[in-house]
Design a protein around this motif. Structure first.
Motif, short mmCIF file in Angstrom:
data_model
loop_
_atom_site.label_atom_id
_atom_site.label_comp_id
_atom_site.label_asym_id
_atom_site.label_seq_id
_atom_site.Cartn_x
_atom_site.Cartn_y
_atom_site.Cartn_z
N ALA A 43 4.92 11.39 -8.50
CA ALA A 43 6.09 12.06 -9.08
C ALA A 43 6.61 11.29 -10.28
CB ALA A 43 7.18 12.22 -8.03
N LEU A 44 6.64 9.98 -10.16
CA LEU A 44 7.09 9.15 -11.27
C LEU A 44 6.17 9.28 -12.48
CD1 LEU A 44 9.14 7.05 -12.20
CD2 LEU A 44 7.64 5.30 -11.27
N GLU A 45 4.87 9.39 -12.24
CA GLU A 45 3.93 9.57 -13.35
C GLU A 45 4.16 10.91 -14.05
OE1 GLU A 45 0.17 9.14 -11.44
OE2 GLU A 45 0.36 6.97 -11.24
N LYS A 89 0.81 -1.22 0.00
CA LYS A 89 0.00 0.00 0.00
C LYS A 89 0.84 1.28 0.00
CE LYS A 89 -4.14 -1.92 2.03
NZ LYS A 89 -5.14 -1.81 3.08
N ASN A 90 2.14 1.18 0.11
CA ASN A 90 3.01 2.35 0.13
C ASN A 90 3.15 2.89 -1.29
OD1 ASN A 90 4.89 4.29 0.60
ND2 ASN A 90 6.52 2.90 1.24
N GLU A 91 2.62 4.06 -1.54
CA GLU A 91 2.67 4.64 -2.89
C GLU A 91 3.44 5.96 -2.92
OE1 GLU A 91 -1.07 4.86 -4.85
OE2 GLU A 91 -1.67 2.87 -4.25
N LYS A 92 4.36 6.12 -1.99
CA LYS A 92 5.17 7.35 -1.98
C LYS A 92 5.98 7.43 -3.27
CE LYS A 92 5.79 7.78 2.97
NZ LYS A 92 6.75 7.77 4.06
N GLY A 93 5.92 8.56 -3.92
CA GLY A 93 6.69 8.77 -5.13
C GLY A 93 6.01 8.32 -6.40
#
Length: 70
Positions: free
Chosen positions: A25-27, A18-22
Motif C-alpha cells: 500500500a505504501l508503494e 519479516k512483517n511486511e503488512k502495508g
C-alpha cells in the motif's frame, strides 16, 4: 541455556523483520504521489506554450480512451 535464549531472541526479531503488512500500500501511495508531481510539473511548467497544450491534449485523449476501450 544461552542457546535457548538466543533462539527466543532470534525468533522474536524475525517476526518483526519479516512483517511486511502495508508495504505494498505504501508503494502504491508513493507511486501515486510521483505521478501527481509529474503532472503538476507539466501543468505549471509548460501550460502556456504549444508544447504544454499538446501534452495536455494528449493526456486528455489518453484519459478519455481508458473508458472507451471497455
Amino acid at each position: 541455556m544461552m542457546k535457548k535464549i538466543w533462539w527466543n531472541v532470534n525468533e522474536k526479531y524475525l517476526t518483526y523483520v519479516k512483517n511486511e503488512k502495508g508495504a505494498q500500500a505504501l508503494e502504491w501511495v508513493a507511486l501515486g504521489l510521483v505521478v501527481i508531481a509529474i503532472m503538476s510539473a507539466i501543468a505549471m511548467g509548460v501550460g502556456s506554450s504549444d508544447i504544454g497544450a499538446t501534452i495536455v491534449s494528449k493526456l486528455e485523449e489518453m484519459i478519455q480512451g481508458i473508458g472507451a476501450g471497455s
